[in-house]
Design an enzyme around this catalytic site. Sequence first.
Site, PDB file in Angstrom:
ATOM      1  N   HIS A   1       3.302   6.195  -1.913  1.00 17.77           N
ATOM      2  CA  HIS A   1       4.002   7.324  -1.294  1.00 17.77           C
ATOM      3  C   HIS A   1       5.523   7.233  -1.460  1.00 17.77           C
ATOM      4  CE1 HIS A   1       0.312   8.736   0.557  1.00 17.77           C
ATOM      5  NE2 HIS A   1       0.066   7.512   0.952  1.00 17.77           N
TER       6      HIS A   1
ATOM      7  N   LYS B   1      -4.760  10.290  -8.215  1.00 14.21           N
ATOM      8  CA  LYS B   1      -4.385  10.446  -6.805  1.00 14.21           C
ATOM      9  C   LYS B   1      -4.555  11.917  -6.454  1.00 14.21           C
ATOM     10  CE  LYS B   1      -2.439   9.229  -2.804  1.00 14.21           C
ATOM     11  NZ  LYS B   1      -3.002   8.277  -1.849  1.00 14.21           N
TER      12      LYS B   1
ATOM     13  N   HIS C   1       0.821  -1.210   0.000  1.00 15.54           N
ATOM     14  CA  HIS C   1       0.000   0.000   0.000  1.00 15.54           C
ATOM     15  C   HIS C   1       0.859   1.266   0.000  1.00 15.54           C
ATOM     16  CE1 HIS C   1      -3.664   2.272   0.880  1.00 15.54           C
ATOM     17  NE2 HIS C   1      -2.862   3.043   1.585  1.00 15.54           N
TER      18      HIS C   1
END
Length: 392
Positions: free
Chosen positions: A281, A324, A266
């Site tokens: 990220h 995003k 994730h």
Amino acid sequence: MESCASRCNEKFNRDAACQCDRRCPRHGDCCEDYDQLCTVEEDPNEPEPFLELEEETEAPASHLYSAPSSCRDRCQEAFDRHQPCHCDARCPEFGNCCKDFESLCGHEGFSYSSDAITKEELQSVSEKIYRADTNKAQKEDVVINSQNRISPSETRDQVDCCPEPLFTYVNEKLFSKPTYAAFINLLNNYQRATGRGEHFSAQQLAEQDAFLREVMKTAVMKELYAFLHHQNRYSSEQEFVSDLKNMWFGLYSRGNGEEDSSGFEHVFSGEVKKGKVTGFHNWIRFYMQEKEGLVDYYSHIYDGPWDSYPDVLAMQFNWDGYYKEVGSAFIGSSPEFEFALYSLCFIARPGKVCQLSLGGYPLAIQTYTWDKSTYGHGKKYIATAYVVSSTQ
């Protein structure tokens, strides 16, 4: 007229004529007295948030009955994995105590207060980790072109404001360093769609162990382990590495009951759920996907104050057809640096904002625990971890 009296910071209420949640200024639907009643003077030393909580975290599955979420009359009871939070002697160690544990049970011989990690200790150890990151990119190794900055209110518009890629140049010799190479090997081991089970080959499982082995050789992770060992969180490096493997790589289900996700997938690799990019990220992943033509950089809302790497950028982008809205990432950091800071915050402040200091500038990281399944003695997996604020 509807008012925010007794409603400040409540969750979004679709039946109300106006809102009092933290996001209402962004969405322009606050009640008229929101500013007067709900905005308090900020501590000037606190980092100013540039990101709201990610919408990717799901509320725990609702139960037909409401299990007790308090330690009232439960102090020192035996561990029961069916309870949503715990009041046994080891819950501080596992980060799964009820919120009132310390106030109700702290006087009953628990060592929680003495083992609690203070904000000052977090800031001190994060500065040590920052100084120890010798594998980070040097200024000449990474050239970025951040182009157009937009306001937070524009992030939903999905407008590509930047004609050029984010990365103008990356010295790929960085990627031959052992921790970078081990990290990159992991990125192609995942299917990004939630609801599709992850099944690892023996080779892929070996790559997880190789990554942990390489990062543990670095000064960054040695600094983190020494700190957590001193704080009585881990008695041996072997115990620490075993816990890191579970919390980051242990599989759980974000959809359809399949074991389709993990903290590592994730946060670092990225996922797509309900038509949106969640997680994702990491700058190395971004650069590699942008180079392949799969990521289109749209804009940013924040560029950090650091004049060397690692820096922080909060950006908007399209990942092979999915958007995003706000994705924060360290830029130019080594894999072990990000892994260390996110792990530190998850262990010290699970599910909370964790305030650090990097090169004299404040920085905050938000982590979330995965609450639907556990490992070991009720320990929580990482749901997500990301930078939420810094100086503006």
